[in-house]
Design a protein around this motif. Structure first.
Motif, mmCIF file in Angstrom:
data_model
loop_
_atom_site.group_PDB
_atom_site.id
_atom_site.type_symbol
_atom_site.label_atom_id
_atom_site.label_comp_id
_atom_site.label_asym_id
_atom_site.label_seq_id
_atom_site.Cartn_x
_atom_site.Cartn_y
_atom_site.Cartn_z
ATOM 1 N N LEU A 245 12.888 39.412 40.800
ATOM 2 C CA LEU A 245 14.333 39.685 40.725
ATOM 3 C C LEU A 245 14.578 41.063 40.106
ATOM 4 C CD1 LEU A 245 15.712 36.206 39.590
ATOM 5 C CD2 LEU A 245 16.123 37.330 41.775
ATOM 6 N N ARG A 246 13.748 41.423 39.104
ATOM 7 C CA ARG A 246 13.863 42.758 38.492
ATOM 8 C C ARG A 246 13.466 43.838 39.484
ATOM 9 N NH1 ARG A 246 11.293 41.094 33.336
ATOM 10 N NH2 ARG A 246 9.396 41.952 34.213
ATOM 11 N N GLU A 247 12.391 43.569 40.231
ATOM 12 C CA GLU A 247 11.913 44.585 41.179
ATOM 13 C C GLU A 247 12.974 44.925 42.218
ATOM 14 O OE1 GLU A 247 9.130 46.660 41.319
ATOM 15 O OE2 GLU A 247 9.465 45.907 39.310
ATOM 16 N N LEU A 248 13.810 43.925 42.579
ATOM 17 C CA LEU A 248 14.819 44.147 43.622
ATOM 18 C C LEU A 248 15.858 45.190 43.222
ATOM 19 C CD1 LEU A 248 15.405 40.581 45.073
ATOM 20 C CD2 LEU A 248 14.095 42.459 46.044
ATOM 21 N N THR A 249 16.005 45.487 41.914
ATOM 22 C CA THR A 249 17.004 46.485 41.522
ATOM 23 C C THR A 249 16.635 47.876 42.050
ATOM 24 O OG1 THR A 249 15.919 46.939 39.407
ATOM 25 C CG2 THR A 249 17.679 45.288 39.406
ATOM 26 N N HIS B 281 30.241 46.243 44.790
ATOM 27 C CA HIS B 281 30.007 46.973 43.542
ATOM 28 C C HIS B 281 30.045 46.053 42.333
ATOM 29 C CE1 HIS B 281 29.940 50.655 45.711
ATOM 30 N NE2 HIS B 281 31.211 50.671 46.006
ATOM 31 N N GLY B 282 30.915 45.046 42.380
ATOM 32 C CA GLY B 282 30.994 44.090 41.273
ATOM 33 C C GLY B 282 29.686 43.337 41.115
ATOM 34 N N PHE B 283 29.160 42.839 42.235
ATOM 35 C CA PHE B 283 27.878 42.131 42.200
ATOM 36 C C PHE B 283 26.763 43.076 41.762
ATOM 37 C CE2 PHE B 283 23.880 41.193 44.411
ATOM 38 C CZ PHE B 283 23.585 39.952 43.849
ATOM 39 N N ALA B 284 26.755 44.288 42.345
ATOM 40 C CA ALA B 284 25.706 45.267 42.032
ATOM 41 C C ALA B 284 25.725 45.613 40.549
ATOM 42 C CB ALA B 284 25.888 46.525 42.877
ATOM 43 N N LEU B 285 26.937 45.759 39.980
ATOM 44 C CA LEU B 285 27.057 46.133 38.569
ATOM 45 C C LEU B 285 26.437 45.061 37.662
ATOM 46 C CD1 LEU B 285 28.105 48.058 36.429
ATOM 47 C CD2 LEU B 285 30.329 46.966 36.574
ATOM 48 N N LEU B 286 26.786 43.805 37.917
ATOM 49 C CA LEU B 286 26.248 42.713 37.090
ATOM 50 C C LEU B 286 24.735 42.595 37.269
ATOM 51 C CD1 LEU B 286 28.958 39.925 37.441
ATOM 52 C CD2 LEU B 286 28.400 41.290 35.420
ATOM 53 N N TYR B 287 24.296 42.634 38.533
ATOM 54 C CA TYR B 287 22.866 42.499 38.821
ATOM 55 C C TYR B 287 22.085 43.619 38.153
ATOM 56 C CZ TYR B 287 18.772 41.021 41.449
ATOM 57 O OH TYR B 287 17.534 40.549 41.790
ATOM 58 N N PHE B 288 22.611 44.852 38.279
ATOM 59 C CA PHE B 288 21.916 46.011 37.721
ATOM 60 C C PHE B 288 21.877 45.946 36.199
ATOM 61 C CE2 PHE B 288 21.066 50.355 36.573
ATOM 62 C CZ PHE B 288 20.147 50.748 37.521
ATOM 63 N N LEU B 289 23.002 45.554 35.593
ATOM 64 C CA LEU B 289 23.055 45.473 34.122
ATOM 65 C C LEU B 289 21.970 44.536 33.589
ATOM 66 C CD1 LEU B 289 26.811 45.357 33.093
ATOM 67 C CD2 LEU B 289 25.115 47.057 32.434
ATOM 68 N N PHE B 290 21.903 43.328 34.176
ATOM 69 C CA PHE B 290 21.008 42.323 33.606
ATOM 70 C C PHE B 290 19.555 42.530 34.005
ATOM 71 C CE2 PHE B 290 25.061 40.269 32.868
ATOM 72 C CZ PHE B 290 24.868 39.831 31.575
ATOM 73 N N TYR B 291 19.322 42.917 35.263
ATOM 74 C CA TYR B 291 17.930 43.001 35.716
ATOM 75 C C TYR B 291 17.331 44.397 35.609
ATOM 76 C CZ TYR B 291 18.010 38.180 37.176
ATOM 77 O OH TYR B 291 18.079 36.813 37.176
ATOM 78 N N GLN B 292 18.150 45.437 35.373
ATOM 79 C CA GLN B 292 17.530 46.741 35.143
ATOM 80 C C GLN B 292 17.855 47.278 33.755
ATOM 81 O OE1 GLN B 292 16.220 49.414 37.699
ATOM 82 N NE2 GLN B 292 16.222 51.096 36.261
ATOM 83 N N THR B 293 19.144 47.574 33.492
ATOM 84 C CA THR B 293 19.494 48.245 32.237
ATOM 85 C C THR B 293 19.030 47.452 31.010
ATOM 86 O OG1 THR B 293 21.363 49.361 33.250
ATOM 87 C CG2 THR B 293 21.408 49.146 30.866
ATOM 88 N N PHE B 294 19.475 46.205 30.883
ATOM 89 C CA PHE B 294 19.115 45.427 29.696
ATOM 90 C C PHE B 294 17.622 45.128 29.680
ATOM 91 C CE2 PHE B 294 23.705 43.592 29.811
ATOM 92 C CZ PHE B 294 24.191 44.805 29.370
ATOM 93 N N ALA B 295 17.045 44.878 30.853
ATOM 94 C CA ALA B 295 15.601 44.609 30.923
ATOM 95 C C ALA B 295 14.819 45.837 30.462
ATOM 96 C CB ALA B 295 15.208 44.232 32.354
ATOM 97 N N TRP B 296 15.277 47.020 30.898
ATOM 98 C CA TRP B 296 14.596 48.270 30.539
ATOM 99 C C TRP B 296 14.680 48.515 29.029
ATOM 100 C CZ3 TRP B 296 11.873 51.267 34.007
ATOM 101 C CH2 TRP B 296 11.447 52.508 33.550
ATOM 102 N N PHE B 297 15.879 48.316 28.465
ATOM 103 C CA PHE B 297 16.071 48.530 27.022
ATOM 104 C C PHE B 297 15.204 47.556 26.218
ATOM 105 C CE2 PHE B 297 20.699 50.215 27.541
ATOM 106 C CZ PHE B 297 20.195 51.334 28.155
ATOM 107 N N ASN B 298 15.203 46.289 26.640
ATOM 108 C CA ASN B 298 14.481 45.283 25.871
ATOM 109 C C ASN B 298 12.964 45.466 25.962
ATOM 110 O OD1 ASN B 298 16.956 44.235 25.196
ATOM 111 N ND2 ASN B 298 16.930 42.651 26.771
ATOM 112 N N LEU B 299 12.500 46.117 27.030
ATOM 113 C CA LEU B 299 11.057 46.366 27.182
ATOM 114 C C LEU B 299 10.627 47.672 26.518
ATOM 115 C CD1 LEU B 299 10.388 45.266 30.871
ATOM 116 C CD2 LEU B 299 9.430 44.247 28.809
ATOM 117 N N ALA B 300 11.615 48.514 26.132
ATOM 118 C CA ALA B 300 11.296 49.855 25.611
ATOM 119 C C ALA B 300 10.324 49.834 24.430
ATOM 120 C CB ALA B 300 12.584 50.587 25.236
ATOM 121 N N PRO B 301 10.466 48.921 23.445
ATOM 122 C CA PRO B 301 9.523 48.943 22.320
ATOM 123 C C PRO B 301 8.084 48.651 22.757
ATOM 124 C CG PRO B 301 11.291 47.343 21.935
ATOM 125 C CD PRO B 301 11.484 47.893 23.300
#
Lengths: 113, 132
Positions: free
Chosen positions: B27-31, B73-93
């Motif tokens: 699901l993350r890869e799909l972003t 865009h609404g769907f894309a925004l939510l999907y991107f936030l959870f599966y890319q942005t937040f995932a990326w931030f949480n994996l940063a450490p």
């Protein structure tokens, strides 16, 4: 792949991932505003044209398009393997070529503005 | 080595469906599709902008309006936030641990710093676009 090339490929992937993670939610939100008929003033012709005509605007638009395309190409290459499409040479060539072509078009149209 | 090593039968196309963690990974890869899609959408905007006419740009804006675009865009925004942005931030450490002498900077400092920087960057972009 040599270590130097690997570092370059991975470095651009990481830079693209970081940039898109930070910038794309706002970018998508701006498209959402446009879609709902609430185009912000900064995206009206005069202002956005002046932004894209400035060197800072050109550099940031190119940076976003180039790094995003490279990042997407690199990840889709891995996703293709994960989905059972195991012809990495061909997949990589096609995806990186599309990314390079998109980046070249971005340069071309930015120079025109 | 045995002549006929045992190879566990495994589908090449649906292997990730066996495990919840692998499903989230896919699901993350799909972003990456969204990253490519929006990069090209910005490029199309540049094509319209480079024509040098206000009418052409307004045509581009008009072509991006409508309920189906709001839904996309609404769907894309939510999907991107959870599966890319937040995932990326949480994996940063894990991807970029910060070493301080003998110790490491606590993971939550790095994660929080990312969210703060993201808020600043987003505010700057909205300000630049005249949305705030």
């Amino acid at each position: 792949m040599t270590i130097a090339r690997k570092a370059l490929v991975w470095g651009l992937f990481a830079a693209g991932g970081t940039l898109t993670s930070f910038v794309f939610p706002s970018l998508i939100a701006l498209f959402l505003l446009i879609a709902s008929g609430n185009t912000p003033v900064g995206l009206e012709y005069g202002q956005i044209h002046a932004f894209a005509a400035s060197w800072m605007g050109k550099a940031s638009l190119f940076g976003v398009i180039f790094l995003a395309l490279w990042h997407a190409a690199h990840r889709l290459r891995v996703a293709a393997h994960d989905l059972g499409l195991r012809v990495d040479g061909l997949v990589a060539s096609v995806l990186y070529l599309v990314a390079a072509l998109g980046s070249a078009l971005a340069v071309y149209y930015l120079v025109l503005i | 080595m045995s002549r006929r090593p045992y190879v566990r039968p495994m589908s090449r196309t649906t292997w990730y469906m066996r495990n919840g963690r692998f499903k989230v990974y896919m699901l993350r890869e799909l972003t990456s599709l969204l990253v490519g899609f929006y990069a090209f959408l910005v490029l199309f905007g540049l094509v319209a902008l480079s024509a040098g006419s206000e009418a052409q740009w307004n045509d581009f804006l008009a072509s991006q309006q409508g309920p189906e675009m709001i839904a996309l865009h609404g769907f894309a925004l939510l999907y991107f936030l959870f599966y890319q942005t937040f995932a990326w931030f949480n994996l940063a450490p894990k991807a970029m641990p910060v070493q301080l002498g003998e110790k490491k900077l606590p993971a939550h400092f790095i994660v929080i710093a990312h969210y703060v920087a993201w808020a600043v960057v987003s505010a700057f972009i909205f300000w630049l676009a005249g949305a705030i």
